[in-house]
Scaffold this active site. Structure first.
Site, short mmCIF file in Angstrom:
data_model
loop_
_atom_site.label_atom_id
_atom_site.label_comp_id
_atom_site.label_asym_id
_atom_site.label_seq_id
_atom_site.Cartn_x
_atom_site.Cartn_y
_atom_site.Cartn_z
N HIS A 99 -5.32 -1.59 11.06
CA HIS A 99 -6.51 -0.77 11.34
C HIS A 99 -7.64 -1.61 11.96
O HIS A 99 -8.82 -1.40 11.68
CB HIS A 99 -6.97 -0.02 10.07
CG HIS A 99 -7.36 -0.89 8.91
ND1 HIS A 99 -7.10 -0.54 7.60
CD2 HIS A 99 -8.03 -2.07 8.85
CE1 HIS A 99 -7.59 -1.48 6.80
NE2 HIS A 99 -8.16 -2.42 7.54
N HIS A 118 -14.73 -1.14 4.20
CA HIS A 118 -15.28 -2.46 4.58
C HIS A 118 -16.79 -2.43 4.39
O HIS A 118 -17.55 -2.55 5.36
CB HIS A 118 -14.91 -2.78 6.02
CG HIS A 118 -13.42 -2.76 6.29
ND1 HIS A 118 -12.71 -1.59 6.43
CD2 HIS A 118 -12.52 -3.75 6.43
CE1 HIS A 118 -11.43 -1.88 6.65
NE2 HIS A 118 -11.30 -3.18 6.65
N HIS A 157 -3.77 -11.96 9.12
CA HIS A 157 -5.00 -12.36 9.81
C HIS A 157 -5.98 -13.00 8.84
O HIS A 157 -5.94 -12.72 7.64
CB HIS A 157 -5.66 -11.19 10.54
CG HIS A 157 -6.19 -10.06 9.70
ND1 HIS A 157 -5.40 -9.29 8.87
CD2 HIS A 157 -7.43 -9.54 9.58
CE1 HIS A 157 -6.13 -8.35 8.29
NE2 HIS A 157 -7.37 -8.48 8.70
#
Ligand SMILES: [Fe+2]
Length: 312
Positions: free
Chosen positions: A12, A59, A193
């Site tokens: 995403h 987030h 990541h």
């Protein structure tokens, strides 16, 4: 009866949303990413789910560091896109399914998973980017959405095993809902990541591919991976991958992998995507195809009879 017919795993990456919103999808760098989802959009258009349960992480858009629920289920009638610093993404407001969400909440909590009930929530790129990748950029989203926000931003996130078992509890809940609904469940985030620190930019394709292989064939193996291995092998933000195990837990033990896509990088992240179908869906599909074939055969026979009568 409602049923979960398939699971979708998708990264995403926020930069994918920015590329979409700023008309950069045809640039070679981004075309490589978006073209990997062309078949997925076709699959989704044919599958036509009534509801998508989207497992994602917030987030710091809906929840700040002041309050971070481990598992938070969106029970509202709608979920507006969040302002992530540049204004809300120009995507339609997502319509929820409060009745099914309330049913899942009750069933899952009584099965001893302590969900947080969220009756008002904005959703950020963690949810809206995978929606775009699978549904495109429609004026209205074609199905209802139930967001499930998972804490993977502050230690300790839930274990992979806990996520997998929650997926099973969600499936049980969905299957005890009386209305006939086709449900698809998304696991989002990852793949490998790391966005800060000395290892910023880390990508581990070997680990990612093995994760995708096991997701299809041996998900129980993945449930035994400790957090530290995700951090070490897939980077600090690679821990988002535990969310894919909620999706996988909600599916049959044996599934059909109907599509997979992997590319490196998008921004500083490895992009992974997979579509897994429950075999019952495949069985229903072939039953429908067989019924269609026998209808055609009957029609051919009838036409032949009429033609023979005409000749007599
Ligand atoms: Fe994320």
């Amino acid at each position: 009866m409602a049923s979960i017919i398939a699971g979708v795993g998708s990264s995403h990456v926020p930069a994918i949303g920015a590329a979409l919103d700023n008309g950069r999808t045809e640039e070679p760098y981004w075309k490589r990413v978006f073209s990997g989802f062309d078949k997925s959009k076709q699959w989704m258009a044919q599958t036509k789910p009534d509801v998508a349960i989207v497992v994602y992480n917030d987030h710091a858009s809906a929840f700040s560091v002041e309050m971070i629920p481990t598992f938070a289920l969106g029970c509202a009638a709608e979920f507006p896109p969040a302002d992530e610093g540049w204004g809300p993404r120009p995507v339609p407001v997502l319509k929820g399914h409060p009745e099914l969400a309330a049913h899942i909440t009750q069933s899952v909590i009584l099965d001893e998973f302590d969900l947080t009930i969220v009756n008002k929530m904005e959703v950020d790129h963690g949810l809206t980017v995978p929606m775009n990748l699978l549904f495109g950029t429609p004026k209205e989203w074609p199905c209802r959405v139930i967001p499930l926000a998972v804490n993977v931003v502050m230690y300790p996130p839930p274990t992979g095993h806990r996520c997998y078992m929650l997926g099973k509890a969600i499936r049980k809940a969905v299957e005890s809902y009386p209305e006939d609904l086709k449900v698809v469940i998304f696991g989002t985030g990852g793949l490998s990541h790391q966005i800060s620190g000395p290892r910023a930019g880390l990508i581990n394709s070997k680990w990612d591919k093995s994760f995708l292989d096991n997701l299809t064939k041996d998900p129980k193996k993945l449930t035994r991976i400790p957090h530290i291995d995700y951090m070490r092998e897939a980077g600090a933000e690679g821990i988002e991958m535990v969310m894919w195990l909620i999706m996988r837990g909600a599916l049959d033990d044996k599934v059909d992998e109907v599509y997979r896509f992997y590319t490196v990088p998008a921004s500083n992240t490895a992009v992974g995507h997979i579509i897994l179908e429950n075999r019952r869906k495949a069985a229903a599909k072939s039953k429908r195809a067989a019924a269609g074939r026998s209808k055609q055969a009957a029609a051919r026979k009838a036409a032949h009879r009429i033609a023979s009568k005409g000749r007599r």
